[in-house]
Design a protein around this motif. Structure first.
Motif, PDB file in Angstrom:
ATOM      1  N   THR A 113     -97.923  27.130 114.401  1.00  0.00           N
ATOM      2  CA  THR A 113     -99.323  27.230 114.821  1.00  0.00           C
ATOM      3  C   THR A 113     -99.658  28.565 115.482  1.00  0.00           C
ATOM      4  O   THR A 113    -100.673  28.692 116.150  1.00  0.00           O
ATOM      5  N   GLY A 114     -98.784  29.544 115.307  1.00  0.00           N
ATOM      6  CA  GLY A 114     -99.067  30.873 115.861  1.00  0.00           C
ATOM      7  C   GLY A 114     -98.561  31.079 117.267  1.00  0.00           C
ATOM      8  O   GLY A 114     -98.839  32.091 117.904  1.00  0.00           O
ATOM      9  N   MET A 115     -97.803  30.113 117.770  1.00  0.00           N
ATOM     10  CA  MET A 115     -97.411  30.169 119.164  1.00  0.00           C
ATOM     11  C   MET A 115     -96.140  30.971 119.416  1.00  0.00           C
ATOM     12  O   MET A 115     -95.952  31.517 120.483  1.00  0.00           O
ATOM     13  N   CYS A 143     -92.032  33.635 112.658  1.00  0.00           N
ATOM     14  CA  CYS A 143     -92.289  33.846 111.230  1.00  0.00           C
ATOM     15  C   CYS A 143     -92.847  35.222 110.931  1.00  0.00           C
ATOM     16  O   CYS A 143     -93.343  35.451 109.840  1.00  0.00           O
ATOM     17  N   ARG A 144     -92.778  36.150 111.897  1.00  0.00           N
ATOM     18  CA  ARG A 144     -93.495  37.396 111.653  1.00  0.00           C
ATOM     19  C   ARG A 144     -92.894  38.216 110.512  1.00  0.00           C
ATOM     20  O   ARG A 144     -91.686  38.265 110.310  1.00  0.00           O
ATOM     21  N   VAL A 145     -93.800  38.818 109.768  1.00  0.00           N
ATOM     22  CA  VAL A 145     -93.438  39.662 108.628  1.00  0.00           C
ATOM     23  C   VAL A 145     -94.271  40.929 108.721  1.00  0.00           C
ATOM     24  O   VAL A 145     -95.217  40.992 109.502  1.00  0.00           O
ATOM     25  N   ALA A 146     -93.902  41.921 107.925  1.00  0.00           N
ATOM     26  CA  ALA A 146     -94.713  43.137 107.876  1.00  0.00           C
ATOM     27  C   ALA A 146     -95.484  43.145 106.564  1.00  0.00           C
ATOM     28  O   ALA A 146     -94.891  43.007 105.497  1.00  0.00           O
ATOM     29  N   VAL A 147     -96.792  43.260 106.676  1.00  0.00           N
ATOM     30  CA  VAL A 147     -97.651  43.311 105.489  1.00  0.00           C
ATOM     31  C   VAL A 147     -98.550  44.533 105.634  1.00  0.00           C
ATOM     32  O   VAL A 147     -99.297  44.636 106.612  1.00  0.00           O
ATOM     33  N   GLY A 148     -98.436  45.453 104.691  1.00  0.00           N
ATOM     34  CA  GLY A 148     -99.217  46.686 104.784  1.00  0.00           C
ATOM     35  C   GLY A 148     -98.900  47.454 106.052  1.00  0.00           C
ATOM     36  O   GLY A 148     -99.770  48.085 106.650  1.00  0.00           O
ATOM     37  N   THR A 158     -97.670  43.889 111.538  1.00  0.00           N
ATOM     38  CA  THR A 158     -96.986  42.618 111.777  1.00  0.00           C
ATOM     39  C   THR A 158     -97.968  41.470 111.613  1.00  0.00           C
ATOM     40  O   THR A 158     -99.056  41.492 112.185  1.00  0.00           O
ATOM     41  N   LYS A 159     -97.582  40.489 110.820  1.00  0.00           N
ATOM     42  CA  LYS A 159     -98.425  39.304 110.614  1.00  0.00           C
ATOM     43  C   LYS A 159     -97.579  38.067 110.866  1.00  0.00           C
ATOM     44  O   LYS A 159     -96.365  38.082 110.660  1.00  0.00           O
ATOM     45  N   VAL A 205    -100.091  31.512 110.674  1.00  0.00           N
ATOM     46  CA  VAL A 205    -101.541  31.525 110.888  1.00  0.00           C
ATOM     47  C   VAL A 205    -102.269  32.601 110.093  1.00  0.00           C
ATOM     48  O   VAL A 205    -103.436  32.455 109.757  1.00  0.00           O
ATOM     49  N   ASP A 206    -101.593  33.703 109.775  1.00  0.00           N
ATOM     50  CA  ASP A 206    -102.240  34.749 108.969  1.00  0.00           C
ATOM     51  C   ASP A 206    -102.030  34.482 107.485  1.00  0.00           C
ATOM     52  O   ASP A 206    -102.732  35.022 106.644  1.00  0.00           O
ATOM     53  N   GLY A 207    -101.032  33.704 107.145  1.00  0.00           N
ATOM     54  CA  GLY A 207    -100.678  33.414 105.756  1.00  0.00           C
ATOM     55  C   GLY A 207    -100.866  31.959 105.461  1.00  0.00           C
ATOM     56  O   GLY A 207    -101.779  31.361 106.001  1.00  0.00           O
TER      57      GLY A 207
END
Lengths: 482, 287
Positions: B227-229, B233-238, B241-242, B246-248
């Motif tokens: 839930t973004g807390m 799960c962070r990844v690099a997109v462009g 950091t996303k 919650v961003d995907g």
């Protein structure tokens, strides 16, 4: 002991008893286990400490308490050995006494105002609160009984109210609403209720069975608790109003971890404090592989930050078996936002404070954390926060060998729910704009309180907000006025 | 508790579960996921929603046995219950009539492709599905994919069915064959959806990039709360950091740093091994 004449200040000299120390686990032992650090007063301790209270005619301590517990009276009841009555007195204002007795920053609140503190040390109000709460829990456990409100006969027949988030603000709001007869449903996103009390604060500072008992008590107030409910996703506020809820209290906390934005933060071994603590506390990774969720233990761990969350992270890393735990903080110890008690505990346990240091880069090796590059800082003129601004000292960078980094530099508001509410006004930091006295937001029938409004703050402040919002929800439902 | 009202083995170690979760089913959209927990003290595991039935109030989940948590799930039978199911999480897929869309699913990744292909088709898109597995026996949801596709192409690594080789290999040939007119690398395909193991998605991204084919992947990073807390799960997109949760979970494949994704998926490999070995020991002891 109760002085009939003269001012409160004159009475101070009459106390000869020093503040009763809190029995604690030995630092060397406790640094390697997850059992509670502070062991709690004995009855003797509690009676002695309570006797220090001079029963001021105008008790200032009560004003220092965000939920205005009748401190004077509950301490008096302790001196009379009326422990159950004492707890009942606390519970008039605070439904989570065993929790608050442990984690409230009393030194900045009730105890800061205690008049004894002028010439001597203040009465240990928090320790006494904990004592009466624990004593009752123990008595009930010994008798094989549950801790229940009004023998479990309390029934709520007034309008349904939804509370979103089961942290300190939500639990308190729910309790107050329930006492007023509202049928409350709490919606919690995680699989366990308690919010930061279960995912954030470690076992050694706040045992989870204590939290569970306080939540069970709340459930006995005819409060409905639904877990696994990510609001905004599974149900929207519109759904709630259509389902007949007359008001909604949003207390979703500060659930979005910040990172520094420096190079190397996505390397394996870099955690947000939220993740690290959630793994250890909520998921019980400290018991891995007995419990299934893993955590990187690390031999050399760097924690970045100077607040209570940073202390909790550092002390958790120590207990997981780290050889060296560095707490990297860019200002000096005096500016650390953590409670003094936590800083002292951390130091006693062997946490290496690297004050006036700031990370500039995390250096990796094959995808894993290997070193952290830090720069030394000095303090300049005060900044907008009133604290002296830390300034990097050119050319002072150096590397520390580490394998785990924990970023404990703060949290922001989680947009998951609030982005789904049309017309909800936010402040510049993305927190909900809500009236501090009433909790009212820009949307009719929607109230908010706790960290989602204030940004990361304390348990008791969130509880205060939950309590105030409950009264204003009552008023709104009675009058329909917004 | 969330009751499993039906369970079907799709291939060895891969099973399909129909789970009663009416509130989630009511809101679920293609592309979203749930987080499940099988037992007390168990891990929180993200699983993509493979289908939902709003009227029956059910979700279809597909899981492959790879470690202790998925083994615990695999141990549940029809009539048993999953302790926690949370969702629907993440953002829904973009659904509209895009024209010709190629839907690539690899291994257990075919399951999350299914609802996307189905809804794209319903929106009017022409669906070219490319699904692959190691062998014919490991291929799942072939009929279901066939039912929502205008063209269905099958690949197996060993050639036991259809094209011999990886889905990315087939895709490259297919795109070459569908070049159109003037622009040397322009195909008549408007969009590609690719879901499967990270390596497969990385290969697909590599194949589609020169064709300037907009490619969407659904990332399967490690999560805790979903839930973004926590930021696990962070990844690099462009270059940014996303958070996948919650961003995907869907991102533009040409912007994703797959190397980082793959590296971060391996954080707990050792611990997971320990946990799984202990579990297997325990199972043996019980027998």
């Amino acid at each position: 002991m109760v002085e009939k004449t003269g001012s409160d200040k004159k009475n101070i000299k009459k106390t000869k008893v020093p503040r009763t120390p809190m029995p604690q686990q030995d630092p060397k032992v406790r640094a390697r286990n997850f059992q509670e650090v502070a062991l709690g007063y004995t009855e003797e301790d509690a009676l002695l400490e309570a006797s220090r209270c001079i029963q001021c005619k105008k008790p200032r301590c009560i004003k220092g308490c965000p939920v205005e517990i009748d401190i004077k009276e509950f301490i008096k009841l302790i001196t009379e050995k009326k422990f159950e009555e004492s707890l009942a007195k606390i519970r008039e204002k605070n439904t989570l006494p065993a929790i608050c007795g442990r984690v409230c920053p009393q030194e900045d609140q009730c105890e800061k105002e205690c008049i004894l503190g002028i010439k001597d040390e203040p009465v240990a109000i928090g320790r006494l609160e904990r004592y009466v709460a624990d004593r009752e829990l123990k008595r009930l456990a010994d008798e094989g009984k549950e801790c229940v409100f009004l023998d479990g006969t309390h029934e709520c027949t007034r309008e349904p109210v939804a509370v979103i988030g089961s942290g300190p603000a939500g639990l308190t709001c729910a309790a107050e609403l329930s006492k007023m007869g509202f049928k409350v449903t709490i919606f919690e996103a995680l699989h366990k209720a308690g919010g930061v009390l279960v995912y954030g604060i470690p076992e050694f500072r706040l045992p989870k069975d204590i939290v569970q008992k306080e939540i069970d008590y709340l459930k006995s107030m005819d409060v409905d608790l639904k877990v696994n409910m990510v609001m905004g996703k599974i149900l929207t506020l519109d759904d709630l109003f259509k389902d007949g809820f007359k008001a909604v209290f949003i207390s979703t906390g500060a659930g979005l971890p910040y990172f520094m934005g420096i190079s190397g933060e996505n390397l394996n071994g870099v955690y947000s404090a939220n993740e690290y603590l959630t793994r250890s506390n909520l998921m019980k990774a400290y018991k891995f592989p007995e419990c299934d969720t893993p955590i990187m233990k690390g031999e050399n761990v760097a924690v970045v930050g100077g607040g209570n969350v940073a202390m909790d992270s550092a002390r958790t890393a120590q207990r997981l078996g780290a050889k060296n735990v560095y707490l990297i903080y860019r200002r000096s110890e005096a500016e650390m936002p953590a409670r003094n008690e936590e800083i002292e505990h951390a130091k006693e346990e062997g946490i290496n404070l690297k004050i006036l240091n700031n990370p500039v880069e995390i250096i990796g090796k094959d995808g894993w954390v290997d070193k952290i590059k830090v720069i030394k800082m000095e303090l300049g003129e005060p900044d907008e926060s009133g604290r002296r601004r830390p300034i990097p000292i050119k050319g002072s960078e150096y590397d520390i060998d580490i394998d785990v980094v924990i970023m404990a530099i703060g949290q922001g508001p989680n947009p998951l729910l609030i982005s789904t509410i049309p017309g909800l006004e936010l402040n510049s930091r993305g927190n909900i704009a809500a009236d501090t006295e009433t909790g009212k937001t820009s949307v009719k029938g929607v109230f908010a309180g706790g960290d989602i409004v204030t940004g990361a703050a304390t348990v008791i402040l969130a509880m205060g907000a939950g309590r105030k919002a409950a009264y204003s929800i009552d008023e709104y439902i009675r009058t329909g006025k917004w | 508790m969330f009751k499993i009202i039906n369970k079907k083995e799709l291939a060895e170690g891969i099973a399909q579960y129909i789970v009663e979760a009416p509130l989630i089913a009511k809101k679920a959209m293609a592309g979203q996921f749930v987080v499940i927990r099988v037992k007390e003290d168990g891990e929180r595991v993200p699983l993509t929603i493979a289908a939902y039935d709003r009227e029956k109030g059910t979700l279809m989940l597909v899981s492959m046995r790879v470690g202790k948590s998925t083994a615990l799930l695999a141990g549940l039978k029809k009539g048993d219950s999953i302790l926690d199911v949370v969702g629907p999480l993440g953002n829904a897929s973009e659904i509209e009539d895009f024209g010709r869309v190629i839907c690539v699913g690899g291994g257990v990744g075919i399951a999350p492709v299914l609802p996307i292909a189905k809804e794209l088709k319903a929106a009017g898109s022409y669906i070219i599905s490319v699904i692959g597995a190691k062998t014919k026996d490991m291929l799942i949801l072939e009929d279901e994919m066939g039912a929502v596709s205008d063209e269905l192409h099958i690949c197996t690594d060993d050639g036991s069915l259809g094209y011999k080789g990886f889905v990315s290999g087939f895709l490259e040939d297919y795109l070459e064959k569908n070049l159109t007119g003037t622009d040397p690398k322009k195909t008549n395909i408007e969009r590609c959806i690719a879901i499967g193991p990270a390596l497969m998605m990385a290969s697909v991204a590599k194949v589609t990039r020169p064709f300037n084919l907009k490619t969407i992947v659904s990332l399967n990073s490690i999560m805790v709360d979903g839930t973004g807390m926590c930021g696990a799960c962070r990844v690099a997109v462009g270059g940014k950091t996303k958070f996948v949760c919650v961003d995907g979970p869907e991102f533009d494949a040409h912007e994703v740093d797959f190397e980082l994704l793959i590296s971060r998926q391996r954080i707990y490999c050792d611990q997971e091994g320990v946990c799984y070995d202990l579990y297997e020991e325990e199972c043996k002891c019980k027998k």
